[in-house]
Design a protein around this motif. Structure first.
Motif, PDB file in Angstrom:
ATOM      1  N   LEU A 151       0.814  -1.201   0.000  1.00  0.00           N
ATOM      2  CA  LEU A 151       0.000   0.000   0.000  1.00  0.00           C
ATOM      3  C   LEU A 151       0.853   1.258   0.000  1.00  0.00           C
ATOM      4  N   THR A 152       0.433   2.249  -0.765  1.00  0.00           N
ATOM      5  CA  THR A 152       1.062   3.561  -0.739  1.00  0.00           C
ATOM      6  C   THR A 152       0.030   4.556  -0.224  1.00  0.00           C
ATOM      7  N   VAL A 153       0.387   5.241   0.858  1.00  0.00           N
ATOM      8  CA  VAL A 153      -0.531   6.178   1.493  1.00  0.00           C
ATOM      9  C   VAL A 153       0.051   7.585   1.425  1.00  0.00           C
ATOM     10  N   LEU A 154      -0.690   8.510   0.838  1.00  0.00           N
ATOM     11  CA  LEU A 154      -0.297   9.916   0.799  1.00  0.00           C
ATOM     12  C   LEU A 154      -0.839  10.577   2.056  1.00  0.00           C
ATOM     13  N   ALA A 155       0.054  11.202   2.845  1.00  0.00           N
ATOM     14  CA  ALA A 155      -0.387  11.749   4.126  1.00  0.00           C
ATOM     15  C   ALA A 155       0.222  13.119   4.396  1.00  0.00           C
ATOM     16  N   ALA A 156      -0.547  13.960   5.065  1.00  0.00           N
ATOM     17  CA  ALA A 156      -0.094  15.302   5.430  1.00  0.00           C
ATOM     18  C   ALA A 156       1.183  15.213   6.272  1.00  0.00           C
ATOM     19  N   SER A 157       2.079  16.148   6.068  1.00  0.00           N
ATOM     20  CA  SER A 157       3.392  16.094   6.722  1.00  0.00           C
ATOM     21  C   SER A 157       3.292  16.114   8.240  1.00  0.00           C
ATOM     22  N   SER A 158       2.240  16.706   8.789  1.00  0.00           N
ATOM     23  CA  SER A 158       2.088  16.745  10.244  1.00  0.00           C
ATOM     24  C   SER A 158       1.797  15.373  10.841  1.00  0.00           C
ATOM     25  N   LEU A 159       1.513  14.393   9.998  1.00  0.00           N
ATOM     26  CA  LEU A 159       1.248  13.028  10.460  1.00  0.00           C
ATOM     27  C   LEU A 159       2.499  12.149  10.437  1.00  0.00           C
ATOM     28  N   THR A 160       3.619  12.708  10.030  1.00  0.00           N
ATOM     29  CA  THR A 160       4.823  11.919   9.781  1.00  0.00           C
ATOM     30  C   THR A 160       5.176  10.964  10.910  1.00  0.00           C
ATOM     31  N   ASP A 161       5.386  11.487  12.105  1.00  0.00           N
ATOM     32  CA  ASP A 161       5.831  10.637  13.217  1.00  0.00           C
ATOM     33  C   ASP A 161       4.764   9.634  13.637  1.00  0.00           C
ATOM     34  N   GLU A 207       4.066   0.717  11.259  1.00  0.00           N
ATOM     35  CA  GLU A 207       4.745  -0.457  11.831  1.00  0.00           C
ATOM     36  C   GLU A 207       3.750  -1.356  12.556  1.00  0.00           C
ATOM     37  N   ALA A 208       2.832  -0.734  13.282  1.00  0.00           N
ATOM     38  CA  ALA A 208       1.825  -1.513  14.013  1.00  0.00           C
ATOM     39  C   ALA A 208       0.906  -2.255  13.044  1.00  0.00           C
ATOM     40  N   TYR A 209       0.530  -1.598  11.962  1.00  0.00           N
ATOM     41  CA  TYR A 209      -0.367  -2.224  10.995  1.00  0.00           C
ATOM     42  C   TYR A 209       0.311  -3.404  10.315  1.00  0.00           C
ATOM     43  N   GLN A 210       1.551  -3.233   9.924  1.00  0.00           N
ATOM     44  CA  GLN A 210       2.279  -4.316   9.259  1.00  0.00           C
ATOM     45  C   GLN A 210       2.479  -5.507  10.192  1.00  0.00           C
ATOM     46  N   LYS A 211       2.695  -5.223  11.471  1.00  0.00           N
ATOM     47  CA  LYS A 211       2.866  -6.304  12.442  1.00  0.00           C
ATOM     48  C   LYS A 211       1.576  -7.102  12.601  1.00  0.00           C
ATOM     49  N   ALA A 212       0.449  -6.401  12.571  1.00  0.00           N
ATOM     50  CA  ALA A 212      -0.852  -7.062  12.740  1.00  0.00           C
ATOM     51  C   ALA A 212      -1.347  -7.703  11.448  1.00  0.00           C
ATOM     52  N   THR A 250       3.712   1.977   2.685  1.00  0.00           N
ATOM     53  CA  THR A 250       4.693   3.017   2.383  1.00  0.00           C
ATOM     54  C   THR A 250       3.991   4.360   2.388  1.00  0.00           C
ATOM     55  N   PHE A 251       4.554   5.326   3.135  1.00  0.00           N
ATOM     56  CA  PHE A 251       3.944   6.645   3.222  1.00  0.00           C
ATOM     57  C   PHE A 251       4.714   7.656   2.379  1.00  0.00           C
ATOM     58  N   SER A 252       3.975   8.595   1.816  1.00  0.00           N
ATOM     59  CA  SER A 252       4.557   9.741   1.122  1.00  0.00           C
ATOM     60  C   SER A 252       4.001  10.978   1.813  1.00  0.00           C
ATOM     61  N   PHE A 253       4.866  11.695   2.541  1.00  0.00           N
ATOM     62  CA  PHE A 253       4.427  12.850   3.322  1.00  0.00           C
ATOM     63  C   PHE A 253       4.717  14.158   2.590  1.00  0.00           C
ATOM     64  N   ASP A 274      -2.840   4.519  -2.928  1.00  0.00           N
ATOM     65  CA  ASP A 274      -4.032   3.769  -2.540  1.00  0.00           C
ATOM     66  C   ASP A 274      -4.952   4.511  -1.576  1.00  0.00           C
ATOM     67  N   ALA A 275      -4.383   5.410  -0.771  1.00  0.00           N
ATOM     68  CA  ALA A 275      -5.194   6.137   0.210  1.00  0.00           C
ATOM     69  C   ALA A 275      -4.598   7.524   0.424  1.00  0.00           C
ATOM     70  N   LEU A 276      -5.426   8.410   0.960  1.00  0.00           N
ATOM     71  CA  LEU A 276      -5.026   9.803   1.164  1.00  0.00           C
ATOM     72  C   LEU A 276      -5.529  10.285   2.514  1.00  0.00           C
ATOM     73  N   VAL A 277      -4.668  11.002   3.241  1.00  0.00           N
ATOM     74  CA  VAL A 277      -5.061  11.635   4.501  1.00  0.00           C
ATOM     75  C   VAL A 277      -4.560  13.073   4.471  1.00  0.00           C
ATOM     76  N   THR A 278      -5.475  14.026   4.524  1.00  0.00           N
ATOM     77  CA  THR A 278      -5.103  15.431   4.475  1.00  0.00           C
ATOM     78  C   THR A 278      -5.288  16.086   5.848  1.00  0.00           C
TER      79      THR A 278
END
Length: 271
Positions: A54-64, A71-76, A83-86, A103-107
């Motif tokens: 999965l590739t997720v586009l996410a707002a830079s404030s969500l980086t950390d 990591e938690a999602y992949q473990k479960a 993979t995130f693109s901030f 695949d997904a977007l979070v603004t």
């Protein structure tokens, strides 16, 4: 043994095998596994997410927070890679409109997401945030409130007005009738914070979650609720996704208690 007797035994064995198979199938489709019509939705649950990259586009404030969440999602969900693109939300929107493979977007605001209705599924708010003043190390100018940012001796950096945090900044400054002349306007909140951390600016308006990560590099000055703005973070799947079911599962997972705890531990507020 006569051919007639052999043929009869063969037919009987076949019938017995068919009966056993039917019984096993019936057990496997009993009450412990409801039919699709009983689930109320055709979307896969987060726990039943199909494997995918999965590739997720996410707002830079969500980086950390999202790095921890990924990591938690992949473990479960073994076999799934996230993979995130901030970047700033406006940059992410441009990427979506240009057909970037994701695949997904979070603004960091609903306005940006609303402008992408043709490219996304139905969004859902997963978190909220607030603004603070990030003052330089030790706060040498003794900045206590928004009005102090109008002092021409203070080098203030803001996000560009097309960026959600820049839009929120303008909103709260305009509401208080405070005129600030920034020394620069940055493409995202992380760039604003970096300017203050490096001493290239004396103060900036950033999200509370970002300032908290800076430690003693900046001094966080709270903004009263009646002078502040609430940033909402919507998440949605992208219609161009090649991993539609996995994307639906990941976006759904962002509202689960596990994901919400990660976001709240990072300083985000409940949606």
């Amino acid at each position: 043994m006569s051919p007639t007797l052999t043929r009869r035994r063969t037919v009987a064995a076949a019938a017995l095998s068919a009966a056993l198979l039917a019984g096993l199938t019936a057990c496997g489709s009993g009450d412990d596994k409801p039919a699709a019509s009983d689930t109320g939705s055709a979307a896969p649950s987060a726990s039943a997410a199909p494997q995918a990259n999965l590739t997720v586009l996410a707002a830079s404030s969500l980086t950390d927070a999202f790095r921890t969440a990924g990591e938690a999602y992949q473990k479960a969900h073994p076999g799934t890679k996230v993979t995130f693109s901030f970047a700033g939300s406006q940059e992410l929107a441009a990427q979506v409109k240009q057909g970037a493979p994701a695949d997904a977007l979070v603004t960091a605001d609903t306005k940006t997401m609303d402008g992408l209705k043709a490219e996304t599924g139905d969004p859902k708010i997963i978190a909220k945030n607030r603004l603070v003043i990030a003052a330089g190390k030790g706060n040498p100018f003794k900045i206590d409130d928004l009005e102090d940012l109008a002092d021409t001796k203070v080098k203030v950096v803001l996000a560009a007005p097309e960026v959600p945090v820049g839009r929120y900044s303008k909103q709260i400054l305009d509401a208080q009738k405070i005129e600030v002349k920034p020394v620069s306007q940055e493409p995202n909140v992380r760039a604003v914070l970096s300017k203050v951390e490096l001493g290239e600016a004396d103060a900036g308006l950033v999200y509370k979650t970002d300032s908290a990560k800076s430690g003693d590099k900046v001094v966080t000055v709270e903004i009263p609720d009646d002078q502040n703005a609430v940033a909402s973070y919507p998440a949605a799947t992208l219609k161009q996704s090649e991993n539609a079911e996995a994307a639906v599962a990941f976006v759904a997972w962002l509202s689960t208690p596990e994901a919400q705890k990660i976001l709240q531990d990072a300083g985000f507020q409940q949606p």
